[in-house]
Design an enzyme around this catalytic site. Structure first.
Site, PDB file in Angstrom:
ATOM      1  N   GLU A  80       0.828  -1.208   0.000  1.00 17.35           N
ATOM      2  CA  GLU A  80       0.000   0.000   0.000  1.00 17.35           C
ATOM      3  C   GLU A  80       0.864   1.261   0.000  1.00 17.35           C
ATOM      4  OE1 GLU A  80      -3.094   0.490  -0.506  1.00 17.35           O
ATOM      5  OE2 GLU A  80      -4.080  -1.421  -0.098  1.00 17.35           O
ATOM      6  N   ASP A 120      -6.271   8.396  -0.398  1.00 16.85           N
ATOM      7  CA  ASP A 120      -5.840   7.359   0.538  1.00 16.85           C
ATOM      8  C   ASP A 120      -4.658   7.887   1.339  1.00 16.85           C
ATOM      9  OD1 ASP A 120      -7.727   5.665  -0.600  1.00 16.85           O
ATOM     10  OD2 ASP A 120      -6.289   4.764  -1.977  1.00 16.85           O
TER      11      ASP A 120
END
EC number: 3.2.1.17
Length: 129
Positions: A35, A52
């Site tokens: 991520e 994000d």
């Protein structure tokens, strides 16, 4: 802050992620690798206008408030900036809420694509935990 692999594993373990909702520590370290590359300052804008944030790339549409995502739900009741701290407590607490939803760790695309069904124990191998 960019964490080392074992450093992150130790921090996540201390914050109660090992086997949280049945997901071993290696799953969490793997997810963080793909991520954010272990970087707490990572941010990525999505096509829907949401962003994000942080080491686990937690999304502003649902989980945090960044003041610029239309219709944000802020289900973790935190400013998104809290997810960028070198202290990962806020990210971990929010991640616990996310993984407790119906989809488990499949909420993280990188986990689904890169970690699920692999030898995730490799991510903590050699770490003194």
């Amino acid at each position: 802050k960019v964490y080392g692999r074992c450093e992150l594993a130790a921090a996540m373990k201390r914050l109660g992620l090992d086997n949280y909702r049945g997901y071993s520590l290696g799953n969490w370290v793997c997810a963080a690798k793909f991520e954010s590359n272990f970087n707490t300052h990572a941010t990525n804008r999505n096509t829907d206008g949401s962003t994000d944030y942080g080491i686990l790339q937690i999304n502003s549409r649902w989980w945090c408030n960044d003041g610029r995502t239309p219709g944000s739900r802020n289900l973790c009741n935190i400013p998104c900036s809290a997810l960028l701290s070198s202290d990962i407590t806020a990210s971990v607490n929010c991640a616990k809420k996310i993984v407790s939803g119906g989809n488990g760790m499949s909420a993280w695309v990188a986990w689904r694509n890169r970690c699920k069904g692999t030898d995730v124990h490799a991510w903590i191998r050699g770490c003194r935990l």
